[in-house]
Design a protein around this motif. Sequence first.
Motif, PDB file in Angstrom:
ATOM      1  N   UNK A  82       5.979 -49.377  -3.450  1.00  0.00           N
ATOM      2  CA  UNK A  82       6.569 -48.822  -2.244  1.00  0.00           C
ATOM      3  C   UNK A  82       6.767 -47.311  -2.283  1.00  0.00           C
ATOM      4  N   UNK A  83       6.376 -46.670  -3.365  1.00  0.00           N
ATOM      5  CA  UNK A  83       6.644 -45.238  -3.538  1.00  0.00           C
ATOM      6  C   UNK A  83       6.133 -44.406  -2.360  1.00  0.00           C
ATOM      7  N   UNK A  84       4.910 -44.629  -1.943  1.00  0.00           N
ATOM      8  CA  UNK A  84       4.289 -43.794  -0.904  1.00  0.00           C
ATOM      9  C   UNK A  84       4.939 -43.975   0.463  1.00  0.00           C
ATOM     10  N   UNK A  85       5.565 -45.117   0.692  1.00  0.00           N
ATOM     11  CA  UNK A  85       6.141 -45.392   2.011  1.00  0.00           C
ATOM     12  C   UNK A  85       7.628 -45.739   1.914  1.00  0.00           C
ATOM     13  N   UNK A  86       8.306 -45.190   0.937  1.00  0.00           N
ATOM     14  CA  UNK A  86       9.696 -45.534   0.668  1.00  0.00           C
ATOM     15  C   UNK A  86      10.602 -45.214   1.858  1.00  0.00           C
ATOM     16  N   UNK A  91      14.816 -47.804  -0.531  1.00  0.00           N
ATOM     17  CA  UNK A  91      15.431 -46.972  -1.569  1.00  0.00           C
ATOM     18  C   UNK A  91      16.801 -47.524  -1.942  1.00  0.00           C
ATOM     19  N   UNK A  92      17.568 -47.941  -0.939  1.00  0.00           N
ATOM     20  CA  UNK A  92      18.891 -48.520  -1.184  1.00  0.00           C
ATOM     21  C   UNK A  92      18.765 -49.837  -1.946  1.00  0.00           C
ATOM     22  N   UNK A 149      10.157 -38.830  -9.684  1.00  0.00           N
ATOM     23  CA  UNK A 149      11.326 -38.878  -8.812  1.00  0.00           C
ATOM     24  C   UNK A 149      10.846 -39.092  -7.385  1.00  0.00           C
ATOM     25  N   UNK A 150      11.708 -39.601  -6.540  1.00  0.00           N
ATOM     26  CA  UNK A 150      11.361 -39.819  -5.143  1.00  0.00           C
ATOM     27  C   UNK A 150      10.910 -38.488  -4.545  1.00  0.00           C
ATOM     28  N   UNK A 151       9.739 -38.502  -3.949  1.00  0.00           N
ATOM     29  CA  UNK A 151       9.190 -37.312  -3.311  1.00  0.00           C
ATOM     30  C   UNK A 151       8.466 -36.347  -4.241  1.00  0.00           C
TER      31      UNK A 151
END
Length: 159
Positions: A82-86, A91-92, A149-151
């Motif tokens: 799910x990283x690309x469309x988080x 995320x929660x 990290x996210x982003x």
Amino acid sequence: MKKILFVLLLAFGLNATAQSSVDEIKLIQDLYGKSKADVVKEYLGLTDVQATAFQPIYDNYEAERKALSQQKIQILEDYAKNYATLSDAKATELTSANLKYNQEAEKLLAKTHSKLVKAIGGINAAKFVQLEQYLQVTIRSEIQNAIPFIGELDKTKMH
């Protein structure tokens, strides 16, 4: 390096059961030149009587810890997928699952510590917890270094 490892993670996925055990064993063997069980036994330096009392508690701990670790692997796999469309919701969900995993891992260690105090004494039980926490922090650090990290990957595309 993080980016390359994460891309490989995305491309090949994680083989949850075998891969986590093999990687953990390999990491510990690379660091110490021996198995985790051997590292623990050598560090504690138990008498024969203590070693006999320790072994079933340790075996039970390892079985429960490995089963619990599968949850962490699932969280990492879910993050990779799910990283690309988080989204905020995902995320929660992932963060909550990770925090719950951390709490369960600490509960297991605390439960094991209580059993070890009775079986091998307070100092040896403390030594076990200290070593286990050190090994787990080392493993967590390796995992953290392997995932972005996210982003983070999005920012590298901009440059």
